[in-house]
Design an enzyme around this catalytic site. Structure first.
Site, PDB file in Angstrom:
ATOM      1  CE1 TYR A 220      -5.987  -3.100   6.542  1.00  0.00           C
ATOM      2  CE2 TYR A 220      -6.574  -2.392   4.332  1.00  0.00           C
ATOM      3  CZ  TYR A 220      -6.944  -2.778   5.594  1.00  0.00           C
ATOM      4  OH  TYR A 220      -8.270  -2.849   5.921  1.00  0.00           O
TER       5      TYR A 220
ATOM      6  CG  ASP B  26     -10.801  -0.655   6.335  1.00  0.00           C
ATOM      7  OD1 ASP B  26     -11.631   0.199   6.000  1.00  0.00           O
ATOM      8  OD2 ASP B  26     -10.540  -1.659   5.653  1.00  0.00           O
TER       9      ASP B  26
ATOM     10  CG  ASP C   3     -11.209  -5.830  22.703  1.00  0.00           C
ATOM     11  OD1 ASP C   3     -10.444  -4.883  22.924  1.00  0.00           O
ATOM     12  OD2 ASP C   3     -11.062  -6.946  23.231  1.00  0.00           O
TER      13      ASP C   3
ATOM     14  CE  LYS D 149      -7.214  -7.788  21.693  1.00  0.00           C
ATOM     15  NZ  LYS D 149      -8.458  -7.769  22.470  1.00  0.00           N
TER      16      LYS D 149
END
Ligand code: NAD
Length: 355
Positions: free
Chosen positions: A124, A229, A205, A171
């Site tokens: 972002y 988000d 995930d 991740k």
């Protein structure tokens, strides 16, 4: 003495939701003075920017704002007002509680999650460019300082609100440097809370699957911007959808309260959208301002009206209106106790409680 708060109605369904929320907050017993400020596409022609400086000034002065959603053009046009606002005011923590509401049909009954999303960096940061005509690059920024700051916010929130565990989501198996740094920062901060708040981490995930299958295993989640988000929308889906998902953007010098959802332009002006998410964001604001008892009273009134199923909007399976829902919450508040009476603030809490 009234408390001055900046009110940004936004666009799309924003103005209707903001009006419904303002009426409920006015009925809470706290005397608010609303400083109404417009932002978004509608002010572009007049000020040459969707986020004029006087709007930022108003929030800096009042230190607290509540805002309706603002439309962002996709693919082209101005940068998101919402993202710019968070960055300009350094509102580094995005707090999004997701708690089950009695009376709403959902897969689980006792979800009680708090999503703490880093709000200032990651993908972002808005650093994107074309590489030739047929490739585009976006730069993901993760810093130790911002990661430690958000981790500390999550742990402080956990301590202040009696929560048992913080889970860092990342991740780092693939993005070893960026997400690796985020995870390392979370681990460092966690050491200072050992014995008080449990700490663990999950790959994003796997986290999504686990939240869908067993959300009760989780408590406070801390995530970099993008995963935060996405996972907060997932969490909203577990408790009844975007119409009931509140949020707060909190920094050292100010806070902006807004729903997780956007401006849903197709429902604009129809008195149809659900104001619950913005009203519950108002509840977070009451807690932040140091009115925990008033916040509890307003939240209970909102939850009771939904549980009764009388005035609920289409997204919750009802046929009620935005303004009708506000009327029902105000009536519930009046029936429950002494609304309209002057209320004094207790010591303001740092971490806005979500329950
Ligand atoms: P959205 O949240 O506006 O709407 C998605 C769908 O969710 C809607 O079509 C509607 O079916 C439902 N919905 C959302 N809020 C609801 C409510 N209060 N009551 C009932 N149903 C509701 O998401 P979008 O369509 O992806 O985004 C629309 C615009 O909003 C975009 O321009 C986007 O950039 C902007 N946006 C703004 C914010 C913000 O202001 N913070 C946040 C997200 C999206």
């Amino acid at each position: 003495m009234s408390r001055t708060v900046t009110l940004i109605p936004g666009d799309g369904i924003g103005p209707e939701l903001a009006e419904a929320t303002r009426r409920v907050l006015d009925a809470s017993g706290v005397a608010f003075a609303w400083e109404v400020q417009d932002a978004g596409e509608g002010v572009m022609a007049q000020y040459g920017t969707p986020l004029p400086e006087h709007v930022l000034e108003s929030i800096r002065r009042n230190k607290v704002a509540i805002k309706g959603p603002i439309t962002t053009p996709i693919g082209e046009g101005f940068r998101s007002v919402n993202v710019t606002l968070r960055q300009a005011l350094n509102l580094y923590a995005n707090l999004r509680p997701a708690r089950s509401i009695r009376g709403l049909e959902s897969r689980y009954e006792d979800v009680d999650l708090v999503i703490v999303r880093e709000n200032t960096e990651d993908l972002y940061a808005g650093i994107e460019h074309m590489v030739g005509r047929d490739a585009a690059e976006s730069i993901k920024i993760i810093t130790r300082a911002a990661s430690e700051r958000i981790a500390r916010f999550a742990f402080e929130y956990a301590v202040a609100n009696g929560r048992r565990k913080v889970t860092a989501v990342h991740k780092a198996n693939i993005m070893k440097l960026t997400d690796g740094l985020f995870l390392e920062a979370c681990r460092t901060v966690a050491e200072g809370y050992a014995g008080r708040v449990e700490f663990e981490d999950r790959i994003v995930d796997n986290m999504c699957m686990q939240l869908v299958q067993k959300p009760d295993l989780y408590d406070v989640l801390v995530l970099p911007n993008l995963y935060g988000d996405i996972v907060s929308d997932l969490a909203a889906g577990l408790v009844g959808g975007l119409g009931v998902a509140p949020g707060a953007n909190i920094g050292e010098d100010g806070a902006v309260f807004e729903a997780v959802h956007g401006s849903a332009p197709k429902y604009a002006g129809q008195n149809k959208a659900n104001p619950t998410a913005l009203m519950l964001s108002g509840v977070l604001m009451l807690r932040h301002l140091g009115y925990p008892a008033v916040a509890d009273r307003v939240e209970t009134a909102i939850r009771d009206v939904i549980a009764e199923g009388r005035a609920t909007t289409y997204d919750l399976g009802g046929d009620g209106t935005t303004s009708g829902f506000a009327d029902a919450v105000i009536a519930q508040l009046e029936a429950a106790g002494p609304a309209g009476r002057a209320v004094t603030a207790s010591t303001a809490t740092v971490a806005t409680a979500g329950r």
